[in-house]
Design a protein around this motif. Structure first.
Motif, PDB file in Angstrom:
ATOM      1  N   THR A   1       4.045  -4.215 -12.896  1.00  9.40           N
ATOM      2  CA  THR A   1       4.230  -2.889 -12.305  1.00  9.40           C
ATOM      3  C   THR A   1       5.266  -2.977 -11.195  1.00  9.40           C
ATOM      4  O   THR A   1       5.573  -4.064 -10.683  1.00  9.40           O
ATOM      5  N   ARG A   2       5.797  -1.821 -10.816  1.00  8.18           N
ATOM      6  CA  ARG A   2       6.702  -1.794  -9.668  1.00  8.18           C
ATOM      7  C   ARG A   2       5.974  -2.240  -8.415  1.00  8.18           C
ATOM      8  O   ARG A   2       6.542  -2.925  -7.555  1.00  8.18           O
ATOM      9  N   ASP A   3       4.694  -1.882  -8.264  1.00 11.94           N
ATOM     10  CA  ASP A   3       3.934  -2.289  -7.084  1.00 11.94           C
ATOM     11  C   ASP A   3       3.839  -3.805  -6.982  1.00 11.94           C
ATOM     12  O   ASP A   3       3.901  -4.372  -5.882  1.00 11.94           O
ATOM     13  N   GLU A   4       3.695  -4.467  -8.118  1.00 17.04           N
ATOM     14  CA  GLU A   4       3.648  -5.938  -8.103  1.00 17.04           C
ATOM     15  C   GLU A   4       4.970  -6.506  -7.608  1.00 17.04           C
ATOM     16  O   GLU A   4       4.996  -7.473  -6.835  1.00 17.04           O
TER      17      GLU A   4
ATOM     18  N   THR B   1       5.224  -5.859  -3.805  1.00 19.56           N
ATOM     19  CA  THR B   1       4.357  -6.794  -3.093  1.00 19.56           C
ATOM     20  C   THR B   1       5.023  -8.167  -2.981  1.00 19.56           C
ATOM     21  O   THR B   1       5.012  -8.795  -1.917  1.00 19.56           O
TER      22      THR B   1
ATOM     23  N   TYR C   1       3.892   3.461  -3.267  1.00 19.72           N
ATOM     24  CA  TYR C   1       3.464   2.062  -3.319  1.00 19.72           C
ATOM     25  C   TYR C   1       2.031   1.906  -2.833  1.00 19.72           C
ATOM     26  O   TYR C   1       1.671   2.414  -1.773  1.00 19.72           O
ATOM     27  N   GLN C   2       1.230   1.182  -3.613  1.00 22.87           N
ATOM     28  CA  GLN C   2      -0.150   0.887  -3.244  1.00 22.87           C
ATOM     29  C   GLN C   2      -0.289  -0.618  -3.025  1.00 22.87           C
ATOM     30  O   GLN C   2      -0.278  -1.389  -3.985  1.00 22.87           O
TER      31      GLN C   2
END
Length: 233
Positions: free
Chosen positions: A58-61, A64, A123-124
């Protein structure tokens, strides 16, 4: 010790992963947080968007990983600067840490904004945050600088009525475990030292200082000297 030799496939995968991160940072610098998309990265690499998911689910990964890498790079720099100064020179170590923060930020403004400024829309972060290890090192480093200065600084500081309840519980637990001799007022001082180091840097990175100052490096250095003088060092 047996050296592990990586296969060609593993090396190529690592190279592609590093290229993805480098492109993401370039997109961030050029267009801000909104510009970081897996589709845009795939386009620059000549890959399909689906192929990128083989590296980052994912983009969040990806975000991070970027934050963790960037924060670790900063902490590596400031720790090295601090450790180049003798331990019996607390003033010199504080100045070295602060100067290293500024030097890194001016050389990496997009990265500075990623970890200290602009939020990435949507973003999470993972539980605990994206860069726990680096944040812990930074916290320990700043509190360690304060602990070394505290024997001199405490008589120049107000805040004797400060209590542990005024701070985040997890932060308090870490500080009390690592520096059991420090009172809560010293933790407050560590946070204020951090604020003085980052204040002028943030103004400069975001373009609010240079029009007013023709020599921001000198201005920052004078601020660091004033800081250590205020600590009785």
């Amino acid at each position: 010790m047996v050296e592990v030799v990586k296969s060609r496939r593993e090396r190529m995968r690592e190279q592609a992963s590093e290229e993805i991160k480098a492109i993401a940072l370039r997109l961030l610098a050029a267009g801000g947080p909104d510009a970081i998309t897996l589709r845009a990265i795939a386009r620059e690499m000549g890959m399909t968007a689906g192929a990128i998911y083989g590296y980052y689910a994912t983009r969040d990964e990806l975000i991070t990983t970027l934050i963790s890498d960037v924060y670790t790079s900063l902490v590596d720099r400031v720790e090295a600067a601090r450790d180049a100064v003798p331990a019996d020179d607390p003033a010199g170590r504080i100045v070295a840490w602060g100067e290293a923060v500024r030097d890194w930020a001016i050389a990496h403004p997009a990265e500075f904004r990623l970890i200290y400024g602009d939020p990435v829309p949507g973003y999470q972060p993972p539980p605990g945050g994206p860069a726990v290890a680096a944040e812990t090192r930074a916290c320990s480093g700043l509190v360690g600088l304060t602990a070394a200065a505290w024997p001199h600084a405490k008589k120049h500081q107000s805040g004797g009525d400060t209590t542990w309840s005024e701070f985040d519980a997890d932060l308090v637990a870490h500080v009390r475990a690592s520096f059991p001799e420090l009172p809560p007022a010293a933790l407050g001082l560590a946070l204020r030292i951090w604020g003085r180091m980052h204040g002028l840097v943030a103004l400069e990175v975001y373009g609010h200082l240079v029009p007013q100052s023709r020599d921001p490096a000198k201005l920052f250095h004078l601020e660091m000297l004033d800081l250590v003088r205020s600590l009785g060092l």
